[in-house]
Design an enzyme around this catalytic site. Sequence first.
Site, short mmCIF file in Angstrom:
data_model
loop_
_atom_site.label_atom_id
_atom_site.label_comp_id
_atom_site.label_asym_id
_atom_site.label_seq_id
_atom_site.Cartn_x
_atom_site.Cartn_y
_atom_site.Cartn_z
N ARG A 45 0.83 -1.10 -0.02
CA ARG A 45 0.02 -0.03 -0.05
C ARG A 45 0.96 1.14 0.15
O ARG A 45 1.66 1.39 1.07
CB ARG A 45 -0.85 0.12 1.23
CG ARG A 45 -1.76 1.27 1.35
CD ARG A 45 -2.70 1.66 0.47
NE ARG A 45 -3.39 2.85 0.65
CZ ARG A 45 -3.86 3.61 -0.48
NH1 ARG A 45 -4.26 3.11 -1.60
NH2 ARG A 45 -4.68 4.86 0.04
N ARG A 89 -2.44 15.34 -1.33
CA ARG A 89 -1.93 14.71 -2.58
C ARG A 89 -0.64 15.37 -3.12
O ARG A 89 -0.50 15.80 -4.35
CB ARG A 89 -3.12 14.80 -3.49
CG ARG A 89 -4.35 13.86 -3.17
CD ARG A 89 -5.03 13.88 -4.55
NE ARG A 89 -5.81 15.16 -4.91
CZ ARG A 89 -6.72 15.83 -4.64
NH1 ARG A 89 -7.56 15.25 -3.65
NH2 ARG A 89 -7.16 17.06 -5.21
N THR A 110 -12.96 19.22 -4.30
CA THR A 110 -11.61 19.46 -4.03
C THR A 110 -11.03 19.70 -5.42
O THR A 110 -9.72 20.26 -5.57
CB THR A 110 -11.01 18.10 -3.38
OG1 THR A 110 -9.70 18.06 -3.24
CG2 THR A 110 -11.14 16.88 -4.07
N ASP A 122 -3.18 16.30 -8.59
CA ASP A 122 -2.26 15.43 -8.14
C ASP A 122 -0.94 15.48 -8.38
O ASP A 122 -0.14 14.75 -9.34
CB ASP A 122 -2.94 13.87 -8.46
CG ASP A 122 -2.22 12.87 -7.46
OD1 ASP A 122 -1.14 13.10 -6.85
OD2 ASP A 122 -2.88 11.87 -7.60
N ARG A 124 1.83 14.13 -6.88
CA ARG A 124 2.64 13.27 -6.42
C ARG A 124 3.56 12.51 -7.37
O ARG A 124 3.22 12.35 -8.58
CB ARG A 124 1.87 12.21 -5.56
CG ARG A 124 1.30 12.68 -4.13
CD ARG A 124 0.47 11.60 -3.55
NE ARG A 124 -0.79 11.71 -4.45
CZ ARG A 124 -1.81 10.78 -4.01
NH1 ARG A 124 -1.79 10.03 -3.19
NH2 ARG A 124 -2.76 10.69 -4.91
#
Length: 194
Positions: A45, A89, A110, A122, A124
């Site tokens: 995860r 994020r 959001t 996002d 990331r």
Amino acid sequence: MEHSTTTLKTQLGRFKFHCFSWGEHEEDNVLVLENDQFTDVPLVRVQSACYSAEIFGSLDCDCHAQLSESQRLIGEDGGYLIYMLCDGRGAGLLNKVRGMALGEKEGLDTSDAYRKLGLPQDPRDYARVAEIIKYFDLDRIHLLTNNPRKIEGLESAGITVERVPLEISSTDESRSYLETKANKMGHLLSEFMK
């Protein structure tokens, strides 16, 4: 990259507790809970910090429930919980709170709040996560995720990924957020698939 390991006893199992560091700032650290009692391909995860839910118990997202369920599964079946200290994020905690405030004030979800703030939805990057996975000599994983970007990010680093869904049923408080993730950000949430 620097690295240190100890043991962590939790309500959901006993883990090797790793900290990988690329610098002096908090977000330069990635934490890993490892249960090496797996056969063949481990569960993995990749969780990004959500302090509002994971520390303060906010009900408007599924982050705390996903973290708990992942830790439970990995505690039982073996694998790695990789925790990125990048709230919002990857946009940062201050920008996350700015987005939440804008959403509250103007009724934006959001995705639209981030867009109005000039932030990517996002931002990331999973290069460090891939480096950690390779540190453990893994080239194939079962990834607990609903986010296709995580799969793509790790596959682009040469890791074979098989998705394992990690769907948390929506509540009255989280429904809007999860629907936005599904419809505007491409998350694979069967509850909202048309």
